[in-house]
Design a protein around this motif. Structure first.
Motif, PDB file in Angstrom:
ATOM      1  N   TRP A  26      10.586  12.910   1.504  1.00 23.83           N
ATOM      2  CA  TRP A  26      11.496  12.201   1.272  1.00 23.83           C
ATOM      3  C   TRP A  26      10.564  10.299   0.787  1.00 23.83           C
ATOM      4  O   TRP A  26      11.628   9.372   1.448  1.00 23.83           O
ATOM      5  CB  TRP A  26      12.742  11.576   2.801  1.00 23.83           C
ATOM      6  N   ALA A  27       9.272  10.372   0.755  1.00 21.91           N
ATOM      7  CA  ALA A  27       8.732   9.090   0.414  1.00 21.91           C
ATOM      8  C   ALA A  27       9.483   8.317  -1.025  1.00 21.91           C
ATOM      9  O   ALA A  27       9.652   8.056  -2.068  1.00 21.91           O
ATOM     10  CB  ALA A  27       7.215   9.147   0.306  1.00 21.91           C
ATOM     11  N   ASN A  28      10.401   7.436  -0.334  1.00 26.95           N
ATOM     12  CA  ASN A  28      11.345   6.229  -2.134  1.00 26.95           C
ATOM     13  C   ASN A  28      10.098   5.216  -1.544  1.00 26.95           C
ATOM     14  O   ASN A  28       9.906   4.664  -0.473  1.00 26.95           O
ATOM     15  CB  ASN A  28      12.760   6.512  -1.095  1.00 26.95           C
ATOM     16  N   THR A  29      10.288   4.836  -2.745  1.00 23.47           N
ATOM     17  CA  THR A  29       9.108   2.847  -1.940  1.00 23.47           C
ATOM     18  C   THR A  29      10.104   1.878  -1.863  1.00 23.47           C
ATOM     19  O   THR A  29      11.489   2.389  -1.835  1.00 23.47           O
ATOM     20  CB  THR A  29       9.358   2.989  -4.165  1.00 23.47           C
ATOM     21  N   ILE A  30      10.009   1.104  -1.331  1.00 27.17           N
ATOM     22  CA  ILE A  30      10.781  -0.085  -0.236  1.00 27.17           C
ATOM     23  C   ILE A  30      10.384  -1.436  -1.696  1.00 27.17           C
ATOM     24  O   ILE A  30       9.928  -1.861  -1.631  1.00 27.17           O
ATOM     25  CB  ILE A  30      10.269   0.005   0.798  1.00 27.17           C
ATOM     26  N   ASP A  31      11.494  -1.283  -2.429  1.00 23.47           N
ATOM     27  CA  ASP A  31      10.927  -2.812  -3.323  1.00 23.47           C
ATOM     28  C   ASP A  31      12.520  -2.646  -4.217  1.00 23.47           C
ATOM     29  O   ASP A  31      13.046  -3.207  -5.112  1.00 23.47           O
ATOM     30  CB  ASP A  31      10.061  -1.770  -4.171  1.00 23.47           C
ATOM     31  N   GLN A  32      13.308  -2.126  -3.567  1.00 22.27           N
ATOM     32  CA  GLN A  32      14.708  -2.854  -4.094  1.00 22.27           C
ATOM     33  C   GLN A  32      15.988  -3.407  -2.737  1.00 22.27           C
ATOM     34  O   GLN A  32      15.938  -3.064  -2.439  1.00 22.27           O
ATOM     35  CB  GLN A  32      15.707  -1.026  -4.796  1.00 22.27           C
ATOM     36  N   ASP A  39       0.815  -1.066  -0.069  1.00 27.97           N
ATOM     37  CA  ASP A  39      -0.108   0.144   0.089  1.00 27.97           C
ATOM     38  C   ASP A  39       0.367   1.349   0.253  1.00 27.97           C
ATOM     39  O   ASP A  39       1.040   2.329  -0.644  1.00 27.97           O
ATOM     40  CB  ASP A  39      -0.516   0.134   1.095  1.00 27.97           C
ATOM     41  N   TYR A  40       1.565   1.359   1.250  1.00 30.30           N
ATOM     42  CA  TYR A  40       2.825   1.674   1.018  1.00 30.30           C
ATOM     43  C   TYR A  40       3.329   2.439  -0.503  1.00 30.30           C
ATOM     44  O   TYR A  40       3.551   3.614  -0.961  1.00 30.30           O
ATOM     45  CB  TYR A  40       3.859   2.105   2.071  1.00 30.30           C
ATOM     46  N   ASN A  41       3.823   1.647  -1.407  1.00 31.50           N
ATOM     47  CA  ASN A  41       4.026   2.054  -2.139  1.00 31.50           C
ATOM     48  C   ASN A  41       3.705   2.037  -3.594  1.00 31.50           C
ATOM     49  O   ASN A  41       4.371   3.103  -4.264  1.00 31.50           O
ATOM     50  CB  ASN A  41       5.081   0.882  -3.269  1.00 31.50           C
ATOM     51  N   ASP A  42       2.125   2.173  -3.445  1.00 32.77           N
ATOM     52  CA  ASP A  42       1.416   2.504  -4.299  1.00 32.77           C
ATOM     53  C   ASP A  42       1.308   3.673  -3.891  1.00 32.77           C
ATOM     54  O   ASP A  42       0.665   4.982  -5.144  1.00 32.77           O
ATOM     55  CB  ASP A  42       0.142   1.199  -4.298  1.00 32.77           C
ATOM     56  N   SER A  43       1.703   4.383  -2.770  1.00 28.07           N
ATOM     57  CA  SER A  43       0.671   5.324  -2.849  1.00 28.07           C
ATOM     58  C   SER A  43       2.156   6.368  -2.761  1.00 28.07           C
ATOM     59  O   SER A  43       1.965   7.789  -2.605  1.00 28.07           O
ATOM     60  CB  SER A  43       0.371   5.693  -1.396  1.00 28.07           C
TER      61      SER A  43
END
Ligand SMILES: Cc1cc2nc3c(=O)[nH]c(=O)nc-3n(C[C@H](O)[C@H](O)[C@H](O)COP(=O)(O)OP(=O)(O)OC[C@H]3O[C@@H](n4cnc5c(N)ncnc54)[C@H](O)[C@@H]3O)c2cc1C
Length: 498
Positions: free
Chosen positions: A409-415, A378-382
């Motif tokens: 400083w909202a970065n996706t958490i995906d890497q 949900d966070y990544n989508d936002s």
């Protein structure tokens, strides 16, 4: 006959030593009573990184406090400025406009002259390159109004002030626990203290109390801060148990300030109950603005990017204490791991890592893994990726549509690889204490000055409420310590020995 000193200072931290130096500069004979043995001297001050908030107009002001900067360092640094208005605004905003206006004015307007005075006593300052500036386009840019630290951190500060005090003839008695103030009909005339299992009285023309807050007193924490505060870890000295406050209250000093408030941060989950000088402040985990923090339910519970960490870290310990099990995990992905502060690289951390987010979820002890994975998705989508990420400014790169937003400083958490660090609540110091005026004179419950009694530092109430702008505790202790010492010396001159 008790021994007599013009000024007796209770405590051996920054506020106390500044008071002792100032009293001595004014010609007073000075005794410092420090409860800790010499090996553990210096109170919370020893545990600090030595960061000090100070007003400066431009780089020239910084050069005068740090005269040994090289031409290359000057060239590669944008110090900006931090004016009186900014410090006032920070104090008002951060304390929800409750900070005592008169004390704040003194703190702000005397910050620069006080650091200059400390420099004249042998304290060396350095720019905080490692923690308060990021290098962007080849230049270090400072942010958050916090630019200088003492060389050698807290231990360096205590060493410099102690050496200067001894050089000035100040007597320091370690292992000496002050027990109570001695008073005659009109004023404070001495201190009773215990050393080597013997109770002794010393007489004084002026007494300065600088004995810290009550954060190391488990019972007072539960009593005044509320349920579960007895479970918090103490970040600093075990000696600050409220003795100075208690002595002053017995002398009818007025309790003042935010007695249910304190400074508390995210702190290594398995840290010992009190601070450990080998580790210093490295149990703190202050890169959370680049993380998401989740609780046992796998849910986020604060806006990690609400502001620069200088303006949120001191209140987020309370938020962590309020979570089930009193813990949280900070989660980072590979994009930001290079930004983690040096405190993340010590051996004494509760850390897990994994190449995939599912792998990480399985390793987060005590956390509902499925709920955590839903939170991350949900966070990544936002996350709005149209705004560029910039750690030096409040970049406005934010989430949208979440119940708990992340505002910068909202970065996706995906890497991958992913890293997570477990934290609990570490209490730094308490905000409540006794009331002083701008002369650092202690005020009683009838709003009169208690003659001969001064106070400074952590044990004074009325300056910090709810939260705290990073680096102001030391500056507060130095500014009012210097004032308290000078005024106690004046008081002693007016009070001839009995
Ligand atoms: C881990 C950590 C990091 C921090 N980092 C920073 C920072 O970088 N910048 C900043 O501005 N602030 C920082 N702080 C806050 C800062 O430590 C305090 O604001 C400041 O040091 C308080 O100074 P003080 O002199 O009032 O108290 P202290 O330095 O705690 O001194 C109190 C002294 O009183 C003594 N004492 C207590 N009871 C008695 C008694 N009965 N008789 C005699 N002596 C007694 C104690 O032994 C101690 O020496 C940090 C705090 C901690 C714990």
């Amino acid at each position: 006959m008790p021994r007599r000193f013009d000024v007796v200072v209770v405590g051996g931290g920054n506020a106390a030593l500044c008071a002792a130096l100032s009293a001595s500069e004014a010609g007073a004979s000075v005794l410092v009573l420090e409860k800790a043995p010499e090996a553990e001297r210096g109170g919370n001050t020893t545990f600090t990184a030595g960061a000090m908030r100070v007003v400066y107009r431009d780089a020239e002001d910084i050069y005068s406090l740090v005269p040994d900067l090289t031409a290359e360092e000057k060239e590669m640094t944008d110090f900006g400025s931090y004016d009186e208005g900014q410090f006032f605004d920070d104090m008002a905003r951060i304390t929800e406009s409750r900070a005592d206006a008169d004390l704040t004015e003194v703190l702000v307007t005397r910050s620069f002259s006080t650091l200059s005075w400390m420099r004249s006593k042998g304290v060396r300052f350095l720019p905080i390159y490692g923690r308060q500036a990021f290098k962007v386009d080849g230049k270090f840019t400072f942010w958050g109004g916090l630019t200088l630290e003492v060389s050698g951190g807290g231990p360096g500060l205590v060493e410099a002030l102690t050496s200067a005090a001894i050089k000035d003839g100040v007597e320091i008695s370690y292992g000496s626990r002050a027990l109570e103030l001695v008073m005659d009909d009109t004023q404070v005339v001495g201190v009773r203290f215990r050393k080597d299992n013997k109770v002794t009285e010393v007489s004084a023309g002026g007494v300065v109390l600088a004995a810290g807050g009550f954060q190391s007193n488990t019972e007072w924490r539960a009593r005044y801060l509320g349920p579960n505060w007895d479970l918090a870890k103490v970040r600093g000295t075990r000696f600050n148990t409220g003795d100075g406050i208690s002595m002053a209250l017995q002398a009818n000093a007025m309790p003042w300030g935010h007695w249910s408030g304190c400074h508390a941060v995210g702190w290594e989950m398995n840290a010992p109950p009190f601070g450990d000088l080998r580790i210093g402040d490295s149990y703190q985990k202050h890169s959370y603005p680049f993380s998401i923090m989740v609780n046992a339910h796998g849910k986020r519970f604060v806006d990690e990017g609400a502001d620069f960490r200088n303006y949120t870290y001191a209140k987020y310990g309370r938020e962590i204490l309020a979570q089930p099990g009193q813990f949280a995990w900070q989660v980072y992905d590979a994009k930001v791991i290079h930004l983690l502060r040096d405190e993340y690289r010590i051996r004494e951390v509760t850390k897990v890592s994994a190449d995939t987010i599912e792998g990480l979820a399985a390793k987060l002890d005590g956390v509902d893994a499925a709920a955590f994975l839903r939170t991350v998705a949900d966070y990544n989508d936002s996350v709005g990726t149209d705004v560029p990420f910039n750690p030096n400014i409040k970049d406005g790169r934010r989430t949208s549509g979440l119940d708990v937003p992340k505002s910068n400083w909202a970065n996706t958490i995906d890497q991958g690889p992913f890293e997570a660090y477990a934290v609990t609540c570490g209490i730094t110091f308490t905000f409540g204490g006794i009331r002083i005026n701008t002369d650092a004179a202690v005020i009683d419950c009838e709003e009169n000055v208690i003659a001969g009694l001064y106070a400074c530092g952590e044990m004074v109430g009325g300056v910090f409420y709810f939260n705290y702008p990073g680096g102001s505790g030391l500056t507060n202790g130095s500014v009012f310590g210097r004032i308290a010492g000078a005024n106690a010396a004046t008081s002693a001159r007016k009070t001839p020995p009995a």
